[in-house]
Design an enzyme around this catalytic site. Structure first.
Site, short mmCIF file in Angstrom:
data_model
loop_
_atom_site.label_atom_id
_atom_site.label_comp_id
_atom_site.label_asym_id
_atom_site.label_seq_id
_atom_site.Cartn_x
_atom_site.Cartn_y
_atom_site.Cartn_z
CD GLU A 82 -2.74 0.98 0.09
OE1 GLU A 82 -3.48 0.04 -0.41
OE2 GLU A 82 -2.36 1.81 -0.97
CE LYS B 51 4.41 0.37 2.60
NZ LYS B 51 3.14 1.42 2.56
CB CYS C 154 4.90 3.68 7.26
SG CYS C 154 3.48 2.66 6.63
C1 UDX Z 1 3.88 7.34 4.00
C2 UDX Z 1 3.97 7.33 2.74
O1 UDX Z 1 4.03 8.62 2.31
C3 UDX Z 1 3.27 6.26 1.97
O2 UDX Z 1 3.55 6.07 0.72
C4 UDX Z 1 3.05 5.04 2.70
O3 UDX Z 1 2.09 4.06 2.05
C5 UDX Z 1 2.96 4.90 4.03
O4 UDX Z 1 3.98 6.07 4.81
P1 UDX Z 1 2.08 8.37 5.84
O5 UDX Z 1 3.20 8.07 6.85
O6 UDX Z 1 0.78 8.22 5.78
O7 UDX Z 1 2.50 7.80 4.16
O8 UDX Z 1 2.45 10.16 5.52
P2 UDX Z 1 3.79 10.81 4.92
O9 UDX Z 1 2.92 11.95 4.02
O10 UDX Z 1 4.45 10.31 4.17
O11 UDX Z 1 4.36 11.68 6.00
C6 UDX Z 1 5.13 11.16 6.92
C7 UDX Z 1 5.94 12.07 8.05
O12 UDX Z 1 6.81 12.83 7.09
C8 UDX Z 1 4.81 12.99 8.75
O13 UDX Z 1 5.21 13.21 9.91
C9 UDX Z 1 4.89 14.33 7.84
O14 UDX Z 1 4.63 15.37 8.47
C10 UDX Z 1 6.32 14.30 7.51
N1 UDX Z 1 6.77 15.24 6.36
C11 UDX Z 1 6.26 14.81 5.05
C12 UDX Z 1 7.41 16.42 6.61
O15 UDX Z 1 7.93 16.39 7.70
N2 UDX Z 1 7.74 17.05 5.53
C13 UDX Z 1 7.42 16.79 4.41
O16 UDX Z 1 7.59 17.69 3.15
C14 UDX Z 1 6.55 15.36 4.10
#
Ligand code: UDX
Ligand code: ADP
Length: 488
Positions: free
Chosen positions: A176, A231, A287
């Site tokens: 996913e 992944k 994740c």
């Molecule tokens: C992530 C992956 O993006 C997704 O493809 C996978 O399936 C699951 O893990 P998720 O953990 O839901 O998704 O959120 P994501 O948007 O990736 O953000 C992860 C963390 O990074 C968050 O704490 C977010 O705030 C942080 N982040 C993200 C930043 O600090 N800066 C950014 O530019 C982007």
């Protein structure tokens, strides 16, 4: 490898695990494939009840757009139930979408994933499946987990060989890639769908489901190990970008540069790209850390310590960065938080989710509590009971005088929650923004500043507020990664 005898038309799906991945994913599958019956099962009765309740604003997972999708499909061809056995028995395809947290003890503790829930699912499928069943790994899993599942299923196959209704299995990996907060969009318009497996017939059976709404060229087929590793690698690369930009942010603060300008400049290079370059309080979520630690574990296991150290550095930098922010708050508040009020705006690991797993707010809030701070916490979607679990500390509602400008030492190291931003900020010495919820970018700083205790600070760890408005309200301002004179 044996080719399955089954025909590839899928009519009944069972998804084991009604969490952040299983729930939204199956809601979209059911919505887009009205001819397929989709049953989402879970051992957690409360969670299933929450999926079934009439009030769609109270689904157990908050995702923009999820309520609409569920309202269209629920009780038409989407069902939530605790009848794991019945749903497996009816299914042509079983998705395993259960939790796989990092092991806390034993071999691989702190690094390897705890596969006990996946193993339990495989055993349930082995016991209850009828006829031919395609088993799909959906949870984020360490590479070669499919082998574990296969071994369990094949053992069942061998022991039932002489039964009249002996069952057969095929295992696929279909990781996913949805991100929380944008899960429905990510599911409806994915960049790609990845399917790994050995049997082309099973792969095509799964592909035929996605083809109901995903263009054929976006459906990638590969072998099972590459799918599993892809992944982990995608998440490791994304997390690495966050640690990279946060490390540069620290350097910007020290040198007078602004990380947003640096990100803008490097993001125009098409090889680097502009997405995922926002400095923040460190990455959270279920994740990133888990997947990197998995890579670290695998690399050491296969005798590649340099590779392991490289990836471990990404997690270490993230942890260091979280503590750097709490240290900075302490320093700006004259080296002590004893009896001081700090308002925390945002506890979820990112905006548009109620998920707090691995949120940076946990480490940062714990540090501030250890320093004797009195925390007032706001989040539009996270419940105070969840925060209590995460902090390992019960909420202590303030006495009347606690909410006023005077702070006392009797409540040192405690926290309380309010649904009102103005209430958590009233009487605070500092406001710390940890999640980029839209409403925090709209705060009226003139109004808020009137009830804070001077000299009052705003720490913007998400770079979402207008610095001029904060400064003109007479507040002191710090923004992550910004070393320019105006914010010092
Ligand atoms: C992530 C992956 O993006 C997704 O493809 C996978 O399936 C699951 O893990 P998720 O953990 O839901 O998704 O959120 P994501 O948007 O990736 O953000 C992860 C963390 O990074 C968050 O704490 C977010 O705030 C942080 N982040 C993200 C930043 O600090 N800066 C950014 O530019 C982007
Ligand atoms: P994710 O983010 O991967 O979806 P969650 O923790 O949100 O993880 O959801 C996983 C769900 O799987 C939980 O609701 C849990 O109760 C469920 N679960 C775990 N093991 C089993 C099992 N053997 N049978 C059914 N459900 C299970």
């Amino acid at each position: 490898m044996r080719e399955p005898e089954a025909n590839s038309v899928i009519r009944n799906i069972c998804c084991i695990g009604a969490g952040y991945v299983g729930g939204p994913t199956m809601a979209v599958v059911a919505d887009r494939c009205p001819l397929i019956q989709v049953k989402v099962v879970d051992i957690n009765q409360k969670r299933i009840d929450a999926w079934n309740q009439n009030d769609l604003s109270k689904l157990p997972v908050y995702e923009p757009g999820l309520d609409l999708v569920v309202s269209r499909a629920r009780n038409r061809n989407l069902y939530f139930s605790v009848d794991v056995q019945g749903a497996i028995a009816e299914a042509d395809m079983v998705f395993i979408s259960v939790n796989t947290p990092t092991k806390t003890k034993g071999l691989g503790a702190g690094k390897a994933s705890d596969l006990r829930w996946v193993e339990a699912c495989a055993r349930q499928v082995a016991n209850f499946a009828q006829g031919h069943t395609i088993v799909v790994e959906k949870s984020t899993l360490p590479v070669r987990t499919a082998e574990v599942i296969k071994t369990i299923l094949e053992a069942a196959q061998t022991s039932h060989q002489n039964d009249s209704n002996s069952s057969t299995f095929e295992v696929l990996s279909n990781p996913e890639f949805l991100a929380e907060g944008s899960a429905i969009k990510d599911l409806e318009e994915p960049d790609r769908v990845l399917i790994g497996g050995e049997s082309s017939e099973a792969i095509e059976a799964l592909a035929s489901i996605y083809k109901n709404w995903v263009p054929e060229q976006k459906i990638l087929r590969t072998n099972i190990w590459s799918s599993e590793l892809a992944k982990l690698t995608a998440n490791a690369f994304l997390a690495q970008r966050i640690s990279s930009i946060n490390s540069i942010g620290a350097l910007c603060e020290a040198t007078g540069a602004d990380v947003r300008e640096v990100a803008r400049a490097i993001g125009t290079d098409s090889r680097i790209g502009s997405k995922f370059l926002d400095a923040g309080p460190g990455f959270g979520g279920s994740c990133f850390k888990k997947d990197i630690l998995n890579l670290v574990y695998l690399s050491r296991h296969f005798g590649l310590p340099e590779v392991a150290d490289f990836w471990e550095g990404v997690v270490e930098l993230n942890t260091w960065h979280q503590h750097r922010i709490s240290r900075l708050v302490v320093k700006k508040l004259f080296g002590t938080l004893s009896g001081k009020r700090v308002a925390i705006l945002g506890f979820a690991f990112k905006a548009n989710t109620n998920d707090t797993r691995e949120t940076s707010a946990i480490n940062i809030a714990k540090d501030l509590l250890d320093e004797g701070a009195l925390l007032s916490i706001h989040d539009p979607k996270v419940a105070p009971a969840q925060i209590a679990l995460d902090l390992g500390l019960e909420e202590m509602k303030p006495s009347k005088s606690f909410g006023s400008k005077s702070s006392g030492t009797s409540n040192e190291g405690t926290w309380w929650f309010s649904e009102e931003i103005s209430e958590v900020c009233s009487g605070a010495d500092a406001i710390l923004i940890l999640t980029e919820w839209y409403q925090y970018s709209q705060i009226n700083w003139i109004e808020i500043s009137k009830n804070m205790r001077n000299p009052a600070w705003v720490f913007d760890a998400r770079s979402i507020v207008n610095s001029e408005k904060v400064l003109s309200a007479g507040l002191q301002f710090w923004r992550v990664g910004d070393g320019s004179a105006e914010v010092r």
